[in-house]
Design an enzyme around this catalytic site. Structure first.
Site, PDB file in Angstrom:
ATOM      1  N   THR A 124     -30.025 -27.225 -17.978  1.00  0.00           N
ATOM      2  CA  THR A 124     -30.492 -28.347 -17.152  1.00  0.00           C
ATOM      3  C   THR A 124     -31.902 -28.756 -17.574  1.00  0.00           C
ATOM      4  O   THR A 124     -32.659 -27.925 -18.097  1.00  0.00           O
ATOM      5  CB  THR A 124     -30.496 -27.946 -15.657  1.00  0.00           C
ATOM      6  OG1 THR A 124     -31.303 -28.872 -14.926  1.00  0.00           O
ATOM      7  CG2 THR A 124     -31.098 -26.564 -15.425  1.00  0.00           C
ATOM      8  N   ASP A 125     -32.250 -30.000 -17.282  1.00  0.00           N
ATOM      9  CA  ASP A 125     -33.632 -30.433 -17.591  1.00  0.00           C
ATOM     10  C   ASP A 125     -34.642 -29.788 -16.647  1.00  0.00           C
ATOM     11  O   ASP A 125     -35.851 -29.862 -16.890  1.00  0.00           O
ATOM     12  CB  ASP A 125     -33.759 -31.956 -17.549  1.00  0.00           C
ATOM     13  CG  ASP A 125     -33.653 -32.539 -16.153  1.00  0.00           C
ATOM     14  OD1 ASP A 125     -33.075 -31.875 -15.254  1.00  0.00           O
ATOM     15  OD2 ASP A 125     -34.137 -33.666 -15.940  1.00  0.00           O
ATOM     16  N   GLU A 126     -34.146 -29.141 -15.581  1.00  0.00           N
ATOM     17  CA  GLU A 126     -35.076 -28.467 -14.651  1.00  0.00           C
ATOM     18  C   GLU A 126     -35.860 -27.370 -15.362  1.00  0.00           C
ATOM     19  O   GLU A 126     -36.908 -26.952 -14.887  1.00  0.00           O
ATOM     20  CB  GLU A 126     -34.311 -27.846 -13.491  1.00  0.00           C
ATOM     21  CG  GLU A 126     -33.437 -28.821 -12.745  1.00  0.00           C
ATOM     22  CD  GLU A 126     -33.936 -29.161 -11.359  1.00  0.00           C
ATOM     23  OE1 GLU A 126     -34.921 -28.571 -10.898  1.00  0.00           O
ATOM     24  OE2 GLU A 126     -33.318 -30.050 -10.761  1.00  0.00           O
ATOM     25  N   TYR A 148     -34.101 -21.545  -8.975  1.00  0.00           N
ATOM     26  CA  TYR A 148     -32.940 -22.113  -9.681  1.00  0.00           C
ATOM     27  C   TYR A 148     -33.308 -22.414 -11.128  1.00  0.00           C
ATOM     28  O   TYR A 148     -32.645 -21.955 -12.076  1.00  0.00           O
ATOM     29  CB  TYR A 148     -32.458 -23.397  -8.974  1.00  0.00           C
ATOM     30  CG  TYR A 148     -31.554 -24.267  -9.829  1.00  0.00           C
ATOM     31  CD1 TYR A 148     -30.331 -23.779 -10.301  1.00  0.00           C
ATOM     32  CD2 TYR A 148     -31.919 -25.573 -10.174  1.00  0.00           C
ATOM     33  CE1 TYR A 148     -29.500 -24.579 -11.100  1.00  0.00           C
ATOM     34  CE2 TYR A 148     -31.092 -26.373 -10.962  1.00  0.00           C
ATOM     35  CZ  TYR A 148     -29.891 -25.873 -11.420  1.00  0.00           C
ATOM     36  OH  TYR A 148     -29.067 -26.652 -12.208  1.00  0.00           O
ATOM     37  N   LYS A 152     -31.952 -20.659 -14.617  1.00  0.00           N
ATOM     38  CA  LYS A 152     -31.298 -21.433 -15.678  1.00  0.00           C
ATOM     39  C   LYS A 152     -32.083 -21.300 -16.994  1.00  0.00           C
ATOM     40  O   LYS A 152     -31.490 -21.278 -18.076  1.00  0.00           O
ATOM     41  CB  LYS A 152     -31.181 -22.913 -15.272  1.00  0.00           C
ATOM     42  CG  LYS A 152     -30.229 -23.185 -14.123  1.00  0.00           C
ATOM     43  CD  LYS A 152     -28.758 -22.927 -14.437  1.00  0.00           C
ATOM     44  CE  LYS A 152     -28.179 -23.899 -15.428  1.00  0.00           C
ATOM     45  NZ  LYS A 152     -26.705 -23.689 -15.574  1.00  0.00           N
TER      46      LYS A 152
HETATM   47  P1  NAD Z   1     -21.741 -27.186  -8.321  1.00  0.00           P
HETATM   48  O1  NAD Z   1     -22.636 -26.365  -7.445  1.00  0.00           O
HETATM   49  O2  NAD Z   1     -21.108 -28.420  -7.794  1.00  0.00           O
HETATM   50  O3  NAD Z   1     -20.551 -26.259  -8.867  1.00  0.00           O
HETATM   51  C1  NAD Z   1     -20.758 -24.948  -9.321  1.00  0.00           C
HETATM   52  C2  NAD Z   1     -19.376 -24.288  -9.454  1.00  0.00           C
HETATM   53  O4  NAD Z   1     -19.568 -22.965  -9.965  1.00  0.00           O
HETATM   54  C3  NAD Z   1     -18.632 -24.143  -8.121  1.00  0.00           C
HETATM   55  O5  NAD Z   1     -17.282 -24.537  -8.266  1.00  0.00           O
HETATM   56  C4  NAD Z   1     -18.730 -22.663  -7.801  1.00  0.00           C
HETATM   57  O6  NAD Z   1     -17.628 -22.162  -7.041  1.00  0.00           O
HETATM   58  C5  NAD Z   1     -18.776 -22.054  -9.195  1.00  0.00           C
HETATM   59  N1  NAD Z   1     -19.440 -20.746  -9.196  1.00  0.00           N
HETATM   60  C6  NAD Z   1     -20.648 -20.439  -8.641  1.00  0.00           C
HETATM   61  N2  NAD Z   1     -20.909 -19.131  -8.817  1.00  0.00           N
HETATM   62  C7  NAD Z   1     -19.866 -18.611  -9.516  1.00  0.00           C
HETATM   63  C8  NAD Z   1     -19.568 -17.309 -10.011  1.00  0.00           C
HETATM   64  N3  NAD Z   1     -20.400 -16.283  -9.801  1.00  0.00           N
HETATM   65  N4  NAD Z   1     -18.418 -17.131 -10.697  1.00  0.00           N
HETATM   66  C9  NAD Z   1     -17.552 -18.169 -10.904  1.00  0.00           C
HETATM   67  N5  NAD Z   1     -17.778 -19.410 -10.444  1.00  0.00           N
HETATM   68  C10 NAD Z   1     -18.923 -19.628  -9.753  1.00  0.00           C
HETATM   69  O7  NAD Z   1     -22.606 -27.470  -9.614  1.00  0.00           O
HETATM   70  P2  NAD Z   1     -22.637 -28.747 -10.578  1.00  0.00           P
HETATM   71  O8  NAD Z   1     -23.573 -29.728 -10.015  1.00  0.00           O
HETATM   72  O9  NAD Z   1     -21.261 -29.140 -10.920  1.00  0.00           O
HETATM   73  O10 NAD Z   1     -23.371 -28.101 -11.858  1.00  0.00           O
HETATM   74  C11 NAD Z   1     -22.593 -27.512 -12.909  1.00  0.00           C
HETATM   75  C12 NAD Z   1     -23.515 -27.023 -13.994  1.00  0.00           C
HETATM   76  O11 NAD Z   1     -24.298 -28.111 -14.499  1.00  0.00           O
HETATM   77  C13 NAD Z   1     -24.517 -25.961 -13.538  1.00  0.00           C
HETATM   78  O12 NAD Z   1     -24.650 -25.008 -14.560  1.00  0.00           O
HETATM   79  C14 NAD Z   1     -25.807 -26.744 -13.364  1.00  0.00           C
HETATM   80  O13 NAD Z   1     -26.938 -25.920 -13.543  1.00  0.00           O
HETATM   81  C15 NAD Z   1     -25.673 -27.784 -14.450  1.00  0.00           C
HETATM   82  N6  NAD Z   1     -26.393 -29.048 -14.215  1.00  0.00           N
HETATM   83  C16 NAD Z   1     -26.190 -29.753 -13.065  1.00  0.00           C
HETATM   84  C17 NAD Z   1     -26.847 -30.970 -12.891  1.00  0.00           C
HETATM   85  C18 NAD Z   1     -26.617 -31.809 -11.659  1.00  0.00           C
HETATM   86  O14 NAD Z   1     -27.266 -32.828 -11.495  1.00  0.00           O
HETATM   87  N7  NAD Z   1     -25.690 -31.457 -10.775  1.00  0.00           N
HETATM   88  C19 NAD Z   1     -27.725 -31.444 -13.880  1.00  0.00           C
HETATM   89  C20 NAD Z   1     -27.900 -30.684 -15.043  1.00  0.00           C
HETATM   90  C21 NAD Z   1     -27.227 -29.488 -15.205  1.00  0.00           C
HETATM   91  P1  TYD Z   2     -31.589 -32.699  -5.482  1.00  0.00           P
HETATM   92  O1  TYD Z   2     -30.382 -33.574  -5.353  1.00  0.00           O
HETATM   93  O2  TYD Z   2     -31.665 -31.464  -4.642  1.00  0.00           O
HETATM   94  O3  TYD Z   2     -31.741 -32.359  -7.020  1.00  0.00           O
HETATM   95  P2  TYD Z   2     -32.965 -31.647  -7.823  1.00  0.00           P
HETATM   96  O4  TYD Z   2     -33.882 -31.002  -6.870  1.00  0.00           O
HETATM   97  O5  TYD Z   2     -32.216 -30.663  -8.656  1.00  0.00           O
HETATM   98  O6  TYD Z   2     -33.608 -32.743  -8.616  1.00  0.00           O
HETATM   99  O7  TYD Z   2     -32.888 -33.557  -5.166  1.00  0.00           O
HETATM  100  C1  TYD Z   2     -33.196 -34.731  -5.902  1.00  0.00           C
HETATM  101  C2  TYD Z   2     -34.505 -35.286  -5.378  1.00  0.00           C
HETATM  102  O8  TYD Z   2     -34.339 -35.680  -4.016  1.00  0.00           O
HETATM  103  C3  TYD Z   2     -35.631 -34.272  -5.371  1.00  0.00           C
HETATM  104  O9  TYD Z   2     -36.851 -34.980  -5.651  1.00  0.00           O
HETATM  105  C4  TYD Z   2     -35.654 -33.765  -3.939  1.00  0.00           C
HETATM  106  C5  TYD Z   2     -35.233 -34.993  -3.152  1.00  0.00           C
HETATM  107  N1  TYD Z   2     -34.513 -34.728  -1.880  1.00  0.00           N
HETATM  108  C6  TYD Z   2     -34.953 -35.319  -0.694  1.00  0.00           C
HETATM  109  O10 TYD Z   2     -35.945 -36.062  -0.664  1.00  0.00           O
HETATM  110  N2  TYD Z   2     -34.257 -35.068   0.449  1.00  0.00           N
HETATM  111  C7  TYD Z   2     -33.164 -34.260   0.480  1.00  0.00           C
HETATM  112  O11 TYD Z   2     -32.592 -34.041   1.580  1.00  0.00           O
HETATM  113  C8  TYD Z   2     -32.709 -33.663  -0.749  1.00  0.00           C
HETATM  114  C9  TYD Z   2     -31.517 -32.753  -0.768  1.00  0.00           C
HETATM  115  C10 TYD Z   2     -33.417 -33.930  -1.918  1.00  0.00           C
END
Ligand code: NAD
Ligand code: TYD
Length: 336
Positions: A124-126, A148, A152
Site C-alpha cells: 500500500t502507499d501507506e 497498519y 504493511k
Molecule cells: P478488506 O479488509 O476489505 O479485505 C481483507 C480480506 O482479508 C477479508 O476478506 C478478510 O476476511 C481477509 N483476511 C484478513 N485476515 C486474514 C487472515 N489472517 N487469513 C486469511 N484471510 C484474512 O481489505 P481490502 O481493502 O480489500 O484490501 C486488500 C489488500 O489491499 C490489503 O492487503 C490492503 O493492505 C491492500 N490495499 C488496500 C487499499 C484500499 O484502499 N482498500 C489500498 C492499497 C492497498
Molecule cells: P480511510 O478510508 O480510513 O483510509 P486511509 O486512512 O487508509 O487513507 O480514510 C480516508 C481518509 O478519510 C483519511 O484521511 C481519514 C478520513 N476519515 C474521516 O474523515 N472520517 C471517517 O469516518 C473515516 C473512516 C475516515
C-alpha cells in the site's frame, strides 16, 4: 496469464473485485480463494459469481499446513489478505502484526518451498507515510505512521527480502486509496455514502483537509493483472494511483450533492492520532514500463459508486446493523 492462481483475501473488497475481474476476462484460469472471513470478509461480495473455475477455502494465512497445501497446487499467488483499517489498527495493533506480517511470512515460506512462479504482494502507499512536496516514488524512504502502515511496510520489505535472498519471483504493488462496489462501510467513501442515504452525520476527522489519491477499484484490478502478466520485473515495486487527489471535505460535498442531501450532515469529529495529511504516488514507473494507466475518471466512477450503494442496500444494511454497529458506536463515541 498463469492458469492456477491462489488469491488470499478474496472475500474482501479488492480481492473480490479482482476475482470477478479475472474470471470475466479468462475462461481458463482456476482460482483458489483463501480467506478467513474476518468481519471484513463477506461471501456476499462474490454473490452471483457462478464459476467452476473458482474454489473457496475458509482458512487463515498464518496456518502453515493449509497455506502449504494450497501454494503447492498453484502457479502464482496474489496476496491481498490483511487487516486493513487504520482506525482499528490504533486499537488492535496485534492483529495487524499477526496477519499482515506473520501471515505474509507463512505465504512467502510456502512459495519458496514450492518454487511459485510469481508472487504478487499487495502492499500500500501507506508505507511511505506523508507525501511531502511531490508524490511518493518507489525509491522513497518508508516512514509508516500507523500500526497498519507499519505492518504493511514490514510485509513489503519481507517480500522483497525473499526475492533478494531466495530468488523468489516477487513483485510488490503500492496502491493508493480505492473506492467502488463491495467496500466495507468503515472506510471513508462507503461510510459517507451509506450514512448520507440514512440521513446520518458524515464524521469528518480534524479539519477535513487531509487528502488522498483516489483510484477506482477496477483500475487497480487491471493494474494487478498487468503486473501478473509482465516479464522481467521480479523484485520490482510499482506504485499504482490515479492522480485524482481529493480532501475529506471534497468527498463529503461530492457525496452529499450526488444524493441531493444537505451540507449540514457534515460533522467535525476529533482527529485520528497520527493522521497522515497527504497520500499521493508518482506512477511514472508503471506507466512507462508496463503501459498501464487508470482508465476511469474520478467524477464518473464516483457517480457510479454512489449509485451502486444506493441500489444495493441489501448488501450493506446487514453489515451496518451487525458487528459494524458496535464498532461504530464505540469508535465515534470516543472520538478517534
Ligand atoms: P478488506 O479488509 O476489505 O479485505 C481483507 C480480506 O482479508 C477479508 O476478506 C478478510 O476476511 C481477509 N483476511 C484478513 N485476515 C486474514 C487472515 N489472517 N487469513 C486469511 N484471510 C484474512 O481489505 P481490502 O481493502 O480489500 O484490501 C486488500 C489488500 O489491499 C490489503 O492487503 C490492503 O493492505 C491492500 N490495499 C488496500 C487499499 C484500499 O484502499 N482498500 C489500498 C492499497 C492497498
Ligand atoms: P480511510 O478510508 O480510513 O483510509 P486511509 O486512512 O487508509 O487513507 O480514510 C480516508 C481518509 O478519510 C483519511 O484521511 C481519514 C478520513 N476519515 C474521516 O474523515 N472520517 C471517517 O469516518 C473515516 C473512516 C475516515
Amino acid at each position: 496469464m498463469y492458469k492456477r492462481l491462489l488469491v488470499t483475501g478474496g472475500m474482501g473488497f479488492i480481492g473480490s473485485n479482482f476475482i470477478r475481474h479475472i474470471l470475466s476476462r479468462h475462461g481458463d484460469v482456476e482460482i483458489v480463494n483463501l480467506d478467513k472471513l474476518t468481519y471484513a470478509g463477506n461471501p456476499g461480495n462474490l454473490e452471483g459469481v457462478e464459476s467452476k473455475m473458482l474454489r473457496f477455502v475458509k482458512g487463515e494465512v498464518c496456518d502453515r499446513e493449509v497455506v502449504d497445501r494450497l501454494v503447492s497446487d498453484c502457479e502464482a499467488v496474489v496476496h491481498f489478505a490483511a487487516e486493513t483499517h487504520v482506525d482499528r489498527s490504533i486499537a488492535y495493533a496485534g492483529d495487524f502484526v499477526s496477519t499482515d506480517v506473520f501471515g505474509t511470512f507463512i505465504l512467502l515460506e510456502a512459495a519458496r518451498r514450492h518454487k511459485t512462479k510469481r508472487f504478487v504482494h499487495i502492499s500500500t502507499d501507506e508505507v511511505y507515510g506523508e507525501a511531502v512536496g511531490s508524490p511518493s516514488k518507489e525509491t522513497d524512504a518508508l516512514m509508516p505512521k500507523s500500526p497498519y502502515a507499519a505492518s504493511k511496510a514490514g510485509a513489503d520489505r519481507l517480500a522483497f527480502s525473499y526475492y533478494c535472498t531466495y530468488d523468489l519471483p516477487v513483485i510488490i504493488t503500492r496502491c493508493t486509496n480505492n473506492y467502488g462496489p463491495y467496500q466495507y462501510p468503515e472506510k471513508l467513501i462507503p461510510l459517507f455514502v451509506t450514512n448520507a442515504i440514512e440521513d446520518k452525520p458524515l464524521p469528518v476527522y480534524g479539519t477535513g483537509k487531509n487528502s488522498r489519491d483516489w483510484i477506482f477499484v477496477k483500475d487497480h484490478c487491471q493494474a494487478i493483472e498487468t503486473i501478473l502478466d509482465s516479464e522481467g520485473q521480479e523484485g520490482e515495486v510499482f506504485n499504482i494511483g490515479s492522480g485524482e487527489e481529493r480532501s475529506i471535505l471534497d468527498i463529503a460535498s461530492l457525496v452529499l450533492s450526488a444524493l441531493g442531501k444537505d451540507d449540514d450532515l457534515v460533522e467535525f469529529v476529533p482527529d485520528r492520532p497520527g493522521h497522515v495529511r497527504r497520500h499521493a504516488v508518482d506512477t511514472r514507473k508503471i506507466r512507462e514500463r508496463l503501459g498501464w494507466k487508470a482508465a476511469h475518471s474520478f467524477d464518473s466512477a464516483m457517480r457510479k459508486t454512489v449509485e451502486w450503494y444506493r441500489d444495493n442496500e441489501k448488501w450493506w444494511r446487514p453489515i451496518k446493523s451487525g458487528e459494524f454497529r458496535k464498532y461504530y458506536e464505540q469508535h465515534y463515541a470516543q472520538g478517534s
